[in-house]
Design an enzyme around this catalytic site. Structure first.
Site, PDB file in Angstrom:
ATOM      1  N   GLU A 258       0.897  -1.170   0.000  1.00 57.24           N
ATOM      2  CA  GLU A 258       0.000   0.000   0.000  1.00 57.24           C
ATOM      3  C   GLU A 258       0.921   1.200   0.000  1.00 57.24           C
ATOM      4  O   GLU A 258       1.543   1.523   1.017  1.00 57.24           O
ATOM      5  CB  GLU A 258      -0.918  -0.039   1.222  1.00 57.24           C
ATOM      6  CG  GLU A 258      -1.990   1.020   1.229  1.00 57.24           C
ATOM      7  CD  GLU A 258      -1.632   2.179   2.131  1.00 57.24           C
ATOM      8  OE1 GLU A 258      -1.249   3.243   1.581  1.00 57.24           O
ATOM      9  OE2 GLU A 258      -1.702   2.041   3.353  1.00 57.24           O
ATOM     10  N   CYS A 297      -1.632   8.718   3.548  1.00 60.30           N
ATOM     11  CA  CYS A 297      -1.462   8.158   2.209  1.00 60.30           C
ATOM     12  C   CYS A 297      -2.693   8.393   1.347  1.00 60.30           C
ATOM     13  O   CYS A 297      -2.609   8.356   0.116  1.00 60.30           O
ATOM     14  CB  CYS A 297      -1.149   6.666   2.289  1.00 60.30           C
ATOM     15  SG  CYS A 297      -2.384   5.713   3.195  1.00 60.30           S
TER      16      CYS A 297
END
Length: 517
Positions: A258, A297
């Site tokens: 990720e 993120c």
């Protein structure tokens, strides 16, 4: 102070001297918090302990019994969460930021526990779906059996969510019957270390099911085996390096990434300035720039607006940002704290300057910021930075300033907007804001392949939305391309993805036995 690691159910100090370890500083004051090293730690024995003791203990439990473990961990963390709130200020986090991290992790644990009891059987394994008849008769059938792998999960986490990230990965790993070895990012390792102390003090997990390595785990990559999983959160560049590690390739070690991405929000042409939906759009942008000082993120990096609304959008966002108080997270009235370190501050400055080469800074100064109750030179403080740039320039779509910064890009028409979104080369999340159902539907079809999640905000849901930047346990968290190509959470589907799916060809009586045992 050298941080300790938790290996083989005991706390262990590295053999290095403090002088040779990595220094970690307070993001607000610049004071030394701790030193970090993994020198001399016996990772071979730790991994063996995880597979032997932790894995065996977890695999004999049913899904429901593993769910009980999640509830116990959640209760332990909740009982001492104030300690984590207080420690989070050293990483520059406000109380709201800390709750986003700590309480978010607790909610994931509880959500998974509840969801597991509803959706998975009270058994150690799962037979998926109805049996398929494989012959003319009724006595040769096929199903898929989902079982725990006899390996471990090595978690390599980013600095921005030192509590939520390990708990989120731990939730899925425990339910899948996998022990976890957690490797926190160095800048906030002291927070994850304290989290693990809270869990181990509670004594709620089987021996070997949770371990912590503080410092580098580079040598550990050679220790991973075919049944192990490497779950990584961090930069796209690091993900690329890990993906091609010789041992991971040779042993086909499962790798889940990720990674960072230049996430976008798109204002539809039907949303006009001054309307409630336009104001909700502005709030979403400002929230994503300021929560955790933009260090998420999933945070919005690109703000796509119709060319005719560009000036209004810039003015509205800049006006909201002007009211954001920056400073010591412990001071009253402070809305945004510091980024995690001086090095991170410098990275953001470089990224902003590169993007601004194709446009201009509309709000904020990368080199100057007014702060409350703190020294702006010693602390890792940044102003909120809003850029207006040429939408067709390369930098806005390639460079991610991982901090309180966003770039407004004016699109000519819908086709241009779709093209610009895709230039991010894969993102974790994007938001579309508009009431025109035909426009949104068409945009979703084009944008979906480039995103792990799409957040669609309109006048009907704008007061209920959980927001662009909030991954939810029931939904997939991950994204294609630059975002790493991985997947986390996704409800119980994500748990089963961590397990081994094996096709069984057998008689009905054997399958019935497996369903009941």
């Amino acid at each position: 102070m050298l941080l300790e690691s938790y290996l083989q159910d005991t706390w262990a100090a590295p053999t290095t001297t403090e002088a040779s370890a990595a220094d970690v500083h307070d993001a607000v004051t610049g004071e030394l918090v701790c030193r970090v090293s993994s020198t001399g730690l016996d990772l071979v024995a730790a991994f063996d302990h995880a597979r032997r003791a932790g894995g065996q203990a977890l695999r004999v439990l049913t899904f429901h019994q593993r769910a009980d473990l999640l509830d116990a961990v959640a209760a332990a963390v909740r009982a001492r969460r104030e300690e984590l709130y207080a420690l989070s200020t050293r990483a520059g986090a406000t109380l709201a930021d800390a709750r986003h991290d700590v309480d978010g992790g607790i909610r994931v644990l509880r959500d998974y526990a509840t969801r597991t009891r509803t959706e998975l059987p009270d058994a150690p394994h799962l037979l998926e779906g109805p049996a398929e008849r494989l012959a003319r008769g009724e006595d040769f059938l096929g199903v898929h059996l989902v079982t725990p792998s006899p390996g471990l999960m090595l978690q390599v986490n980013a600095f921005n969510f030192p509590v939520w990230a390990p708990l989120e990965k731990l939730a899925q790993a425990l339910l899948a019957g996998l022990p976890s070895v957690i490797k926190p990012a160095t800048p906030t390792a002291y927070l994850t270390e304290h989290l693990v102390r809270i869990v181990t003090d509670a004594g709620v997990l089987p021996p070997g099911s949770l371990q912590l390595v503080v410092g580098s785990v580079r040598p550990a990559l050679d220790l991973l085996q075919e049944q192990d999983i490497l779950s990584f959160t961090g930069s796209a560049a690091t993900a690329q390096t890990l993906r091609t590690h010789p041992n991971l390739v040779a042993r086909s070690v499962r790798f889940n990434a990720e990674a960072d991405s230049v996430n976008a929000i798109v204002l539809a042409p039907d949303v006009t300035p001054g309307t409630p939906l336009f104001e909700a759009f502005v709030r979403e942008v400002v929230t994503e720039m300021t929560v955790k000082a933009g260090q998420k993120c999933t945070a919005i990096r690109r703000v796509l607006v119709p060319r005719e609304h560009e000036a209004a959008a810039l003015d509205a966002v800049a006006s909201e940002l002007a009211g954001v108080t920056i400073g010591n997270p412990a001071a009253e009235g402070v809305r945004m704290g510091a980024v995690v370190s001086l090095a991170q501050r410098d990275d953001v400055r470089r990224a902003v300057r590169r993007i601004a080469e194709s446009g201009r800074l509309v709000h904020g100064d990368p080199d100057k910021v007014r702060v409350v109750d703190a020294d702006p030179q010693r602390g890792a403080f940044l102003d909120t930075l809003l850029i207006s740039a040429d939408p067709d320039a390369a930098a806005p779509h390639e460079v991610e300033p991982f901090g309180p910064a966003a770039t407004v890009l004016a699109y000519r028409d819908t086709a241009h907007a779709m093209e610009l979104v895709a230039r991010g080369r894969g993102s974790l999340a994007a938001s579309l804001v508009g009431d025109d159902l035909a426009w949104t539907t068409a945009f979703v079809r084009e944008a979906a392949p480039w995103h792990g999640r799409l957040h669609l905000m309109d006048s009907a849901n704008m007061t209920q939305t959980t927001g662009h930047g909030s991954p939810l346990p029931a939904l997939r968290h991950g994204g294609p391309g630059r975002a790493g190509g991985g997947s986390e959470m996704a409800g119980t589907r994500g748990v089963l993805d961590l397990m081994q799916r094996t096709a069984l060809q057998a008689s009905p009586r054997l399958l019935d036995t497996l369903r009941t045992k």
